[in-house]
Write a protein that holds these residues in place. Structure first.
Motif, mmCIF file in Angstrom:
data_model
loop_
_atom_site.group_PDB
_atom_site.id
_atom_site.type_symbol
_atom_site.label_atom_id
_atom_site.label_comp_id
_atom_site.label_asym_id
_atom_site.label_seq_id
_atom_site.Cartn_x
_atom_site.Cartn_y
_atom_site.Cartn_z
ATOM 1 N N PRO A 85 -44.604 11.200 -6.513
ATOM 2 C CA PRO A 85 -44.805 10.249 -5.723
ATOM 3 C C PRO A 85 -42.964 10.047 -5.939
ATOM 4 O O PRO A 85 -42.878 8.488 -5.881
ATOM 5 C CB PRO A 85 -45.254 9.110 -5.827
ATOM 6 N N SER A 86 -42.147 10.793 -6.035
ATOM 7 C CA SER A 86 -40.453 11.041 -6.241
ATOM 8 C C SER A 86 -40.208 12.147 -4.976
ATOM 9 O O SER A 86 -40.462 12.942 -5.191
ATOM 10 C CB SER A 86 -39.960 11.087 -7.192
ATOM 11 N N MET A 87 -38.702 11.666 -4.716
ATOM 12 C CA MET A 87 -38.278 12.611 -3.708
ATOM 13 C C MET A 87 -37.824 13.714 -4.450
ATOM 14 O O MET A 87 -37.045 14.457 -3.643
ATOM 15 C CB MET A 87 -37.213 11.742 -3.287
ATOM 16 N N GLU A 88 -37.219 13.499 -6.047
ATOM 17 C CA GLU A 88 -36.780 14.410 -6.051
ATOM 18 C C GLU A 88 -38.037 15.875 -6.588
ATOM 19 O O GLU A 88 -37.285 16.975 -6.366
ATOM 20 C CB GLU A 88 -36.699 14.328 -8.100
ATOM 21 N N SER A 89 -39.525 15.664 -6.662
ATOM 22 C CA SER A 89 -39.964 16.522 -6.386
ATOM 23 C C SER A 89 -39.721 17.813 -5.294
ATOM 24 O O SER A 89 -40.987 18.624 -5.183
ATOM 25 C CB SER A 89 -41.463 16.303 -6.667
ATOM 26 N N LEU A 90 -40.021 16.958 -3.834
ATOM 27 C CA LEU A 90 -39.177 17.392 -2.420
ATOM 28 C C LEU A 90 -38.266 18.054 -2.605
ATOM 29 O O LEU A 90 -38.353 19.401 -1.943
ATOM 30 C CB LEU A 90 -39.600 16.366 -1.221
ATOM 31 N N TRP A 91 -37.645 17.953 -3.536
ATOM 32 C CA TRP A 91 -36.183 18.547 -3.351
ATOM 33 C C TRP A 91 -36.672 20.169 -4.244
ATOM 34 O O TRP A 91 -36.253 20.870 -4.068
ATOM 35 C CB TRP A 91 -35.471 18.332 -4.122
ATOM 36 N N PHE A 92 -36.791 19.977 -5.618
ATOM 37 C CA PHE A 92 -37.547 21.443 -6.296
ATOM 38 C C PHE A 92 -38.436 21.896 -5.362
ATOM 39 O O PHE A 92 -38.153 23.234 -5.695
ATOM 40 C CB PHE A 92 -38.694 20.029 -7.543
ATOM 41 N N THR A 93 -39.308 21.480 -4.729
ATOM 42 C CA THR A 93 -40.112 22.047 -4.024
ATOM 43 C C THR A 93 -39.378 22.714 -3.192
ATOM 44 O O THR A 93 -39.795 24.604 -2.826
ATOM 45 C CB THR A 93 -41.702 20.817 -3.239
ATOM 46 N N LEU A 94 -37.774 21.955 -2.706
ATOM 47 C CA LEU A 94 -37.822 23.122 -1.486
ATOM 48 C C LEU A 94 -37.339 23.935 -1.949
ATOM 49 O O LEU A 94 -36.426 25.364 -1.380
ATOM 50 C CB LEU A 94 -36.450 22.699 -0.366
ATOM 51 N N GLY A 95 -36.651 24.121 -3.544
ATOM 52 C CA GLY A 95 -35.421 25.152 -4.038
ATOM 53 C C GLY A 95 -36.171 25.947 -4.684
ATOM 54 O O GLY A 95 -35.593 27.203 -4.188
ATOM 55 N N PHE A 96 -37.541 25.390 -4.738
ATOM 56 C CA PHE A 96 -38.646 26.826 -5.668
ATOM 57 C C PHE A 96 -39.146 28.163 -3.839
ATOM 58 O O PHE A 96 -39.476 28.994 -4.247
ATOM 59 C CB PHE A 96 -40.370 26.545 -5.785
ATOM 60 N N GLY A 97 -38.982 26.827 -2.847
ATOM 61 C CA GLY A 97 -39.571 27.708 -1.482
ATOM 62 C C GLY A 97 -38.325 28.803 -1.044
ATOM 63 O O GLY A 97 -38.558 29.712 -0.906
ATOM 64 N N ILE A 98 -36.836 28.416 -1.241
ATOM 65 C CA ILE A 98 -35.709 28.978 -1.128
ATOM 66 C C ILE A 98 -36.083 30.806 -1.976
ATOM 67 O O ILE A 98 -36.244 31.068 -1.224
ATOM 68 C CB ILE A 98 -35.226 28.680 -1.102
ATOM 69 N N LEU A 99 -36.614 30.050 -3.505
ATOM 70 C CA LEU A 99 -36.886 30.609 -4.499
ATOM 71 C C LEU A 99 -37.944 31.894 -3.660
ATOM 72 O O LEU A 99 -37.805 33.338 -3.613
ATOM 73 C CB LEU A 99 -36.813 30.939 -5.706
ATOM 74 N N GLY A 100 -39.397 31.878 -3.340
ATOM 75 C CA GLY A 100 -39.967 32.196 -2.581
ATOM 76 C C GLY A 100 -39.799 33.236 -1.755
ATOM 77 O O GLY A 100 -40.369 34.318 -1.600
ATOM 78 N N TYR A 101 -38.872 32.188 -0.799
ATOM 79 C CA TYR A 101 -38.664 33.307 0.726
ATOM 80 C C TYR A 101 -38.006 34.114 -0.006
ATOM 81 O O TYR A 101 -38.130 35.905 0.716
ATOM 82 C CB TYR A 101 -37.608 32.220 1.472
ATOM 83 N N LEU A 102 -36.613 34.413 -1.464
ATOM 84 C CA LEU A 102 -35.842 35.377 -1.409
ATOM 85 C C LEU A 102 -36.506 36.303 -2.286
ATOM 86 O O LEU A 102 -36.101 37.618 -1.959
ATOM 87 C CB LEU A 102 -34.517 34.769 -2.347
ATOM 88 N N MET A 103 -37.674 35.765 -2.744
ATOM 89 C CA MET A 103 -38.197 37.577 -3.272
ATOM 90 C C MET A 103 -38.964 37.684 -2.040
ATOM 91 O O MET A 103 -39.278 39.422 -2.479
ATOM 92 C CB MET A 103 -38.808 36.461 -4.429
#
Lengths: 532, 184
Positions: A445-463
């Motif tokens: 329960p922390s917004m930081e985790s959502l930002w990290f998730t989005l960051g990894f999502g962008i990495l996954g998209y680029l891959m």
């Protein structure tokens, strides 16, 4: 306890475990209810183009953990639900492939080749029945292979492998996954390396969290949930949305299906497709037992072998493969479904996940605790009860029940799931995204985790964008910690020998296998490029 | 893909060199091997060193892999479209994070309340404001961007779906916190 006692205890853990509710005064076991719900969810998800079983597993896992809590009693209901999704999604993937020429899951692509021509001939219900029979038969065969093989694999590993050999085995698994997934060993290795770097951030044994750039945000490292859900789910949603932008929304242009003629599957037809189901089940089971290869290759191989057989034995006037042959649907569906059970052989036997679905099984056990997949799980201890072994047999019982649900209700659910093909992707994908964020937040329960998730999502998209599979990243992220711990223990156990990985013939064999796998994949790639 | 592979391979090798020669030496507490009380053990730098070395090897392999010179173009338009999608998601997450406390500030300004958000985070409607507005922005924004137009119907569907998610995720589970309530 004797082996038979363990099996009985596992069955009892499911049947006499916590009850979900009472029906006419009889308690209905919670695990069985969860398996049933998982199978239904899986079929619906599999039938929806753009969604996949791992997506549903990813979203439901944190929510289930929040609901059931972190205790051993939660393991069987949660794992039962996840396994239900895994099995149901394979079955559901055939629905849009047969009815609308749109594979619900990537491995169902080969099903379109004969399934859709059958629909155009007015034989859609028959095609669905063939897919159902083949898929469930393949799945059941694969489960039996799992029940028989996993304990032997585990016992062999436990008996012959020490820390150096286990470290070498993990290296071999990662090399194999890097080499075989995505068709480019270079990209596979980059994907593995990125996964390892990500998991090593913030870790280590020193007081200073390594690679954290002196920030608090990186000091705790990335949680497994943010990394995996980000790369696998958010990345997939972004890529799907881009594909949707390229073409019109296929789910909005459904044709009207008109059936004609006898839709029953006769005994003669069942006997005709039985050899194809058997052949593909063996192929799929063998492929499934190897980490990282997956259902798509199994379906393609099953189809090719089925076609070769069909060409040799095809009666005069019967449709060839690709023209609406029921044997084609049977060969593909049996092959891709028979991967799911044997995929759990490396998970339960070695603690090494072989595909995305297996990653979530490991993630569930890792999050809940009380069960660590690996060789020690199968220790048949007589003096002290091995509770992990009881859980394994409980899991096998849940798998058998899932098969039973698929055999009995699967066909009806498949027909009902046709409605999901019409779900508009434009709305569905952002809902999946929001559910993913909600699921991550439920766990952390922390917004930081959502930002990290989005960051990894962008990495996954680029891959995905550069044709690099994110699966080696995910598996490396899951195994990275174990690899480092195993190496540390092996180093200590050998008295600080820097050549500990070369201390036995088994570990040398595994290491040589790692190099050979990558070299062979590279040579194959160069041969393919030269021929192209 | 050929030229793209050269870019990826070069990028991977460069990143690996930065990692090996700058990041790891500057940002790890112990080296490759540590000696504590005459006991030799593996240091914190060894595992990332191996990972960055693998990255360099992967990049180098990609550079030497022979590939068909078929397509050399990487289209910019899809990237821009995905960039816009990410911007919508960021906007949605920012709304999710700040809408509830923002509304509370406005309420305080009008003298309706003087309670802090932390005490209201589990009460209706405060617990849902951020999630609802953020959810509507993400679902409605992404769907509208993909369709190329903003329609009232899309926003309505986004609202209904978000309420549905609240009913599905929050109502049955007492212990589960919706974003951003766990941050307070």
């Amino acid at each position: 306890m004797q082996p038979l006692d363990y099996i009985a205890a596992g069955i009892q853990a499911v049947i006499f475990g916590p009850a979900a509710f009472e029906l006419l005064g009889v308690p209905v076991p919670l695990t069985l209810v969860m398996v049933f719900a998982g199978v239904v969810t899986g079929i619906l998800v599999g039938a929806t183009p753009g969604l996949a079983g791992p997506m549903a597993m990813a979203i439901s896992l944190p929510i289930l953990i929040s609901f059931f809590g972190y205790n051993v009693e939660a393991l069987l209901p949660v794992l039962g639900f996840l396994i239900g999704i895994m099995k149901g999604a394979t079955l559901g993937g055939a629905v849009p492939a047969i009815l609308f020429n749109t594979p619900g899951t990537p491995d169902a692509y080969m099903t379109t080749l004969d399934g859709y021509p059958l629909t155009k001939k007015g034989q859609s219900r028959k095609a669905l029945k063939v897919a159902h029979l083949s898929s469930v038969s393949g799945d059941t065969f694969s489960d039996i292979a799992l029940f028989v093989c996993a304990p032997f694999v585990a016992l062999m590993v436990e008996r012959h492998l020490d820390f150096p050999e286990k470290t070498a085995l993990l290296i071999l698994s990662l090399s194999f996954i890097a080499a075989v997934i995505g068709g480019s060993p270079g990209k596979g290795l980059i994907s593995v390396a990125l996964g390892l770097i990500a998991v090593f951030i913030g870790g280590g044994e020193d007081f200073y969290p390594r690679l954290s750039l002196g920030t608090d945000a990186l000091a705790g490292g990335f949680s497994i949930m943010t990394a995996i859900l980000g790369v696998l789910i958010v990345g997939a949603v972004l890529k799907e949305y881009e594909d949707l932008w390229h073409r019109s929304n296929l789910s909005g242009t459904c044709e009207r299906i008109v059936d004609n003629g006898d839709q029953r599957l006769t005994r003669a037809e069942i006997l005709r497709i039985a050899p194809y189901i058997g052949q593909s089940s063996i192929v799929g089971t063998i492929i499934g037992a190897l980490p990282g290869i997956g259902t798509t290759l199994a379906a393609a191989l099953g189809y090719q072998l089925g076609r070769a057989r069909h060409e040799r034995r095809r009666p005069e006037g019967a449709p060839a493969f690709g023209e609406g042959a029921i044997e084609g649907v049977a060969a593909t569906e049996a092959a891709n479904s028979s991967v799911s059970g044997s995929n759990l052989i490396p998970v339960l036997g070695l603690g090494i996940p072989g595909n995305a679905a297996a990653v979530f099984i490991i993630l569930a056990t890792d999050s809940i605790g009380g069960f660590t997949p690996g060789p020690s799980v199968f220790r048949f201890s007589e003096s002290v009860v091995n509770t992990e072994l009881v859980l394994v047999f409980g899991l096998f019982t849940a798998m058998l029940f899932a098969n039973l649900v698929n055999w009995t209700f699967g066909g009806a659910f498949m027909r009902a799931a046709t409605v999901m093909v019409r779900a508009p992707k434009r709305t569905l994908l952002p809902v999946v995204l929001l559910l993913t964020f909600t699921a991550v937040y439920a766990q952390e329960p922390s917004m930081e985790s959502l930002w990290f998730t989005l960051g990894f999502g962008i990495l996954g998209y680029l891959m995905r964008k550069v044709d690099m599979s994110p699966l080696p990243f995910v598996i490396a992220f899951v195994l990275g910690g174990s690899l480092e711990n195993s190496a540390r223990q092996a180093f200590s156990a050998t008295g600080g020998d820097p050549y500990f990985l070369f201390s036995s013939w088994i570990s040398i064999f595994f290491l040589a296998g790692s190099v050979v796998t990558v070299v062979l994949a590279l040579r194959q790639k160069r041969t393919d490029s030269t021929q192209a | 893909m050929y030229r793209l592979n050269i870019y990826i391979g070069t990028g991977a090798v460069l990143l690996a060199l930065v990692g090996l020669f700058l990041w790891i030496p500057q940002d790890t507490g112990t080296g490759l091997i540590v000696r504590v009380r005459r006991q030799v053990s593996i240091g914190d730098a060894l595992a990332p060193t191996i990972a960055f070395t693998l990255l360099a090897i992967g990049g180098a392999l990609l550079l030497i892999e022979r590939r068909k010179h078929s397509s050399t173009d990487v289209m910019l338009a899809p990237f821009l479209h995905t960039g816009a999608l990410v911007a919508v998601i960021i906007l949605g997450l920012l709304l999710m994070r700040h809408a509830g406390p923002g509304f509370l500030l406005v309420a305080e300004w009008f003298g309706a309340t003087d309670t802090e958000y932390r005490l209201l985070r589990e009460t209706f409607p405060w617990k849902y404001i951020g999630y609802f507005l953020g959810g509507v922005a993400i679902i409605g924004g992404m769907a509208s961007l993909s369709a190329g137009r903003l329609q009232a119907r899309t926003v309505l569907i986004a609202g209904v779906v978000t309420i549905g998610l609240v009913a599905l995720v929050d109502v049955p589970f007492d212990d589960l916190l919706l974003p951003p309530n766990g941050d307070y």
